[in-house]
Design an enzyme around this catalytic site. Structure first.
Site, PDB file in Angstrom:
ATOM      1  N   LYS A 149       0.884  -1.309   0.024  1.00 30.54           N
ATOM      2  CA  LYS A 149       0.036   0.081  -0.050  1.00 30.54           C
ATOM      3  C   LYS A 149       0.806   1.334   0.117  1.00 30.54           C
ATOM      4  O   LYS A 149       1.795   1.497   0.800  1.00 30.54           O
ATOM      5  CB  LYS A 149      -0.927   0.131   1.226  1.00 30.54           C
ATOM      6  CG  LYS A 149      -1.919   1.102   1.279  1.00 30.54           C
ATOM      7  CD  LYS A 149      -2.894   0.978   2.444  1.00 30.54           C
ATOM      8  CE  LYS A 149      -3.761   2.053   2.483  1.00 30.54           C
ATOM      9  NZ  LYS A 149      -4.686   1.912   3.747  1.00 30.54           N
TER      10      LYS A 149
ATOM     11  N   ARG B 129       0.883  10.048   6.044  1.00 30.89           N
ATOM     12  CA  ARG B 129       1.196   8.394   6.397  1.00 30.89           C
ATOM     13  C   ARG B 129       2.445   7.892   6.030  1.00 30.89           C
ATOM     14  O   ARG B 129       2.517   6.763   5.609  1.00 30.89           O
ATOM     15  CB  ARG B 129      -0.172   7.617   5.755  1.00 30.89           C
ATOM     16  CG  ARG B 129      -1.520   8.280   6.685  1.00 30.89           C
ATOM     17  CD  ARG B 129      -2.387   7.319   6.380  1.00 30.89           C
ATOM     18  NE  ARG B 129      -3.933   7.620   7.136  1.00 30.89           N
ATOM     19  CZ  ARG B 129      -5.073   8.052   6.563  1.00 30.89           C
ATOM     20  NH1 ARG B 129      -5.257   8.113   5.330  1.00 30.89           N
ATOM     21  NH2 ARG B 129      -6.048   8.180   7.341  1.00 30.89           N
TER      22      ARG B 129
ATOM     23  N   GLU C  78       7.523  -6.262   1.357  1.00 31.57           N
ATOM     24  CA  GLU C  78       6.250  -6.128   2.201  1.00 31.57           C
ATOM     25  C   GLU C  78       5.417  -7.330   1.999  1.00 31.57           C
ATOM     26  O   GLU C  78       4.751  -7.959   3.074  1.00 31.57           O
ATOM     27  CB  GLU C  78       5.422  -4.950   1.774  1.00 31.57           C
ATOM     28  CG  GLU C  78       6.105  -3.477   2.403  1.00 31.57           C
ATOM     29  CD  GLU C  78       5.595  -3.619   3.920  1.00 31.57           C
ATOM     30  OE1 GLU C  78       4.708  -4.254   4.183  1.00 31.57           O
ATOM     31  OE2 GLU C  78       5.833  -2.484   4.467  1.00 31.57           O
TER      32      GLU C  78
ATOM     33  N   LYS D  29      -2.276  -1.513  -3.752  1.00 32.35           N
ATOM     34  CA  LYS D  29      -3.140  -0.242  -3.815  1.00 32.35           C
ATOM     35  C   LYS D  29      -2.207   0.939  -3.787  1.00 32.35           C
ATOM     36  O   LYS D  29      -1.208   1.043  -3.059  1.00 32.35           O
ATOM     37  CB  LYS D  29      -3.909  -0.386  -2.272  1.00 32.35           C
ATOM     38  CG  LYS D  29      -4.652   0.815  -2.285  1.00 32.35           C
ATOM     39  CD  LYS D  29      -5.543   0.677  -0.859  1.00 32.35           C
ATOM     40  CE  LYS D  29      -6.593   2.037  -0.809  1.00 32.35           C
ATOM     41  NZ  LYS D  29      -7.104   2.048   0.362  1.00 32.35           N
TER      42      LYS D  29
HETATM   43 ZN   LIG Z   1      -6.078   3.437   8.029  1.00 35.01          ZN
END
Ligand SMILES: [Zn+2]
Length: 325
Positions: free
Chosen positions: A195, A217, A233, A248
């Site tokens: 992600k 983030r 990952e 994503k």
């Molecule tokens: Zn979240």
């Protein structure tokens, strides 16, 4: 002059010939439809930045599910938009939280529908981050306990699949152990393994009301510049017990999707994110593109890149178009 060349056009000369050699197809079974569940009654709030997408309240959910099932869609992923938030995201793991209640309603009305529960804290925390916060830092290990608790409460409510999205290290291991200890060893994990920290998530944050209140983030989501990091990952999540892997966003990351597909033997899920949806909707509303043709080509591209399943806001439209064929 004698020419020597291959006649590729032989296999393209008619619709029947083209369909005979077609390699990739889209099916209803490929589609996962995201739903935003909001508290209150008789609410169907249009999401301004995502035309055609709504937040729906629990009482309207049965009618919404009837429509989704009638179109031939077989699975949904649920996101909760709670009325109240706090620093530790209590609403995420409350047995009567919004996603837990929504799950019960869907399974009661359509037991055959696969319910995927998005497992994160950002929709439930007042700071909008995906984990526990201390100062300006998002703490990894304390967040894991809350994620496992969230997953167990979702499984208890009847969720068929748990989909952790918060990108804390060890989240699959923690959730797998939490589910197993609670007797849910048969509930699979669809991990947001790869992600990226992406600007394409903008419209989703309107829909889920989950914009971070400070910072961003980037300490837990991945750097868009990195390819090998995606394999690390995905490897971790496979080792920790993931049953599905999500990449994503999708559109700007088709190369990553192919890499992950080639490397790992697990069903691969593309998340065709909000920004990818809204760009097409906006262009179509302006009459600049043929929406149906562009959407079908885009989703076919994701399947060709290796996706077995696609989480997409276009799911209802696509199901309808497939039904018309
Ligand atoms: Zn979240």
């Amino acid at each position: 002059m004698e020419l020597n060349f291959k006649r590729h056009r032989r296999l393209r000369q008619s619709a029947s010939m083209r369909s005979l050699v077609r390699e990739t197809y889209l099916h209803h079974e490929d589609l996962i439809y995201p739903l935003f569940i909001v508290e209150g009654e008789n609410k169907k709030n249009a999401v301004a930045s995502m035309p055609g997408v709504y937040q729906v309240s629990l009482d309207l959910l049965p009618a919404e599910m009837d429509e989704i099932a009638a179109l031939g869609i077989k699975s949904v992923i649920l996101f909760g938009v709670p009325a109240e938030k706090d620093s530790t995201g209590t609403g995420a793991y409350h047995d009567h939280g919004i996603v837990q209640e929504a799950t019960r309603i869907v399974k009661e009305h359509h037991p055959e529908m696969i319910v995927i529960a998005d497992t994160c804290l950002c929709e439930y925390t007042d700071h909008g981050h995906c984990g526990v916060v201390e100062g300006a830092k998002v703490l990894n290990d304390p967040s894991l306990d809350l994620l496992a608790k969230t997953a167990v409460s979702q499984a208890k409510a009847g969720a068929d699949i748990i989909a952790p999205s918060n990108m804390m290290d060890g989240f699959v291991a923690a959730i797998r152990k939490g589910l197993d200890d609670a007797g849910f060893e048969d509930v699979p994990i669809m991990s947001y393994a790869v992600k990226y920290s992406s600007a394409f998530y903008g419209p989703f944050r309107d829909a889920a009301d989950s914009t971070p209140q400070f910072g961003d983030r980037r300490t837990y989501q991945m750097d868009p510049a990195n390819r090998l990091e995606a394999l690390r990952e995905a490897q971790s999540d496979m080792d920790e017990g993931a049953d599905f892997l999500i990449v994503k966003p999708a559109l700007a990351y088709l190369d990553i999707m192919r890499d992950v597909k080639n490397e790992f033997n697990a069903p691969l899920v593309a998340y065709n994110v909000s920004g990818e949806y809204s760009m097409i909707k906006a262009a179509a509303q302006n009459g600049w593109i043929d929406e149906k043709a562009v959407v079908m080509e885009k989703l076919l591209g994701m399947k060709r890149a290796g996706a077995d399943l696609i989480i997409t806001y276009h799911a209802k439209d696509v199901a309808q178009w497939l039904n018309e064929k």
